[in-house]
Design a protein around this motif. Structure first.
Motif, mmCIF file in Angstrom:
data_model
loop_
_atom_site.group_PDB
_atom_site.id
_atom_site.type_symbol
_atom_site.label_atom_id
_atom_site.label_comp_id
_atom_site.label_asym_id
_atom_site.label_seq_id
_atom_site.Cartn_x
_atom_site.Cartn_y
_atom_site.Cartn_z
ATOM 1 N N ALA A 1 1.050 4.924 0.187
ATOM 2 C CA ALA A 1 0.855 6.119 1.213
ATOM 3 C C ALA A 1 0.805 7.140 0.944
ATOM 4 N N VAL B 1 -7.926 0.230 -0.092
ATOM 5 C CA VAL B 1 -7.265 -0.159 -0.581
ATOM 6 C C VAL B 1 -6.142 -2.048 -0.271
ATOM 7 N N ALA B 2 -6.143 -2.063 0.686
ATOM 8 C CA ALA B 2 -5.926 -3.138 2.202
ATOM 9 C C ALA B 2 -7.245 -4.435 1.441
ATOM 10 N N ALA C 1 -2.950 4.946 -1.700
ATOM 11 C CA ALA C 1 -3.929 5.207 -1.385
ATOM 12 C C ALA C 1 -3.693 6.688 -0.181
ATOM 13 N N LEU D 1 0.843 -7.808 3.425
ATOM 14 C CA LEU D 1 1.003 -6.436 3.323
ATOM 15 C C LEU D 1 2.088 -5.469 3.819
ATOM 16 N N LEU E 1 2.853 -1.303 4.599
ATOM 17 C CA LEU E 1 2.804 0.197 3.796
ATOM 18 C C LEU E 1 3.970 0.944 3.840
ATOM 19 N N ALA F 1 -4.818 -0.951 8.679
ATOM 20 C CA ALA F 1 -4.469 -1.490 7.070
ATOM 21 C C ALA F 1 -4.033 -2.888 8.092
ATOM 22 N N ILE G 1 -6.643 3.436 2.475
ATOM 23 C CA ILE G 1 -6.279 3.249 3.212
ATOM 24 C C ILE G 1 -6.968 1.217 3.643
ATOM 25 N N ILE H 1 0.955 -1.526 0.414
ATOM 26 C CA ILE H 1 0.207 0.177 0.271
ATOM 27 C C ILE H 1 1.093 1.553 -0.150
#
Length: 307
Positions: A193, A233-234, A222, A245, A247, A268, A230, A191
């Motif tokens: 950010a 998208v997660a 995101a 995942l 970030l 997330a 967030i 992700i």
């Protein structure tokens, strides 16, 4: 014993290294032109010791790229001697240029009156943030100084490289795909950010594609400043098969409260890497914005090859 044509003993002769022709020639080092405008790094967010240390390191890298550069730091929310405001830094740059001209005239050098911008203002932002850019633009206007405001630093391959490094430092990505080892905690979905709303998400997505090519895993951008972005998208990454995942903040650091990154990682339910910070590419990109604005650079800095 030797002959006019060289050593007779057959010993190797050290010959001068030929200069490489064409595109393989090492470029001649640049230097700041005489009377060049100041580079003013516009640092967003609440001033503090961490922001100052980061900005000073970025400027140190920029100065090493262009010897003789007049490089200054202006804080968008600064208001004192410790953290001078962008407006005051620009005003001081104008005063210094006027003083240099007066000294030259007094010395009988016959210098012509300076023209062109007093400074080139480079926002310390990886991606577009309309609210912060509006603040920076307003400070430039309030200074009443002829200054040129450049674009933000991204998107750029060097930022994808920086993101990769930060993820690998956190144990969330392989440092090099060419090496035959695995990282047990390596993420299989990233992700990215950003802050600045939908425009920033779209810009981050470009760098995200470059990062995805480096890591060979899906990367989706995101917005930290859009509620639910967030988490959405997660969920999208997990529904497409990603299980681990991570970030990756597409941020330099001072522009946002670090607690927002922590909150996003919790939202997330995944670990987070550090912000980009004073990664060397940041200083190089700031310098590239400056030299491009002045037309004294042949090209933007090149991104490292994808591993």
């Amino acid at each position: 014993m030797s002959s006019p044509n060289g050593p007779a003993s057959g010993l190797p002769v050290r010959m001068p290294r030929p200069r490489q022709p064409g595109r393989h020639r090492r470029p001649e080092p640049l230097a700041a032109p005489e009377g060049a405008p100041a580079l003013v790094l516009a640092v967003p967010g609440t001033p503090g010791a961490a922001a100052r240390s980061l900005a000073e390191e970025v400027m140190s890298i920029a100065r090493s790229e262009l010897p003789g550069l007049d490089a200054q730091i202006g804080y968008v929310e600064g208001d004192d001697a410790e953290f001078p405001s962008l407006r005051s830094v620009l005003a001081q740059a104008a005063e210094r240029r006027a003083a240099r001209h007066e000294q030259a005239v007094a010395a009988g050098v016959g210098a012509k009156a300076p023209d062109g911008p007093v400074a080139v203002v480079v926002p310390l932002l990886a991606g577009p943030d309309s609210a912060l850019l509006r603040q920076i633009r307003q400070a430039v206007m309030d200074s009443r100084v002829a200054a040129e405001l450049t674009d933000v630093l991204g998107p750029h391959p060097l930022l994808a490289e920086a993101l990769h490094v930060r993820l690998s430092e956190a144990g969330l990505a392989r440092a090099d795909r060419a090496r035959l080892f695995t990282v047990a905690t390596a993420a299989d979905g990233i992700i990215l950010a950003s802050v600045g709303g939908e425009e920033a998400v779209q810009a981050a997505g470009i760098t995200g594609m470059l990062l995805a090519a480096r890591l060979a895993v899906p990367v989706m951008a995101a917005a930290l400043d859009q509620e639910g972005s967030i988490a959405a998208v997660a969920e999208q990454l997990r529904s497409s098969g990603s299980q681990q995942l991570a970030l990756a903040p597409y941020l330099i650091g001072p522009e946002i409260d670090a607690r927002l990154i922590e909150a996003a990682a919790e939202e997330a339910a995944c670990p987070a890497a550090e912000a980009l910070g004073p990664y060397p590419a940041i200083g190089k990109l700031a310098m590239a914005r400056y030299t491009t604005a002045l037309g004294i650079a042949p090209q933007q800095p090149q991104g490292a090859p994808t591993h």
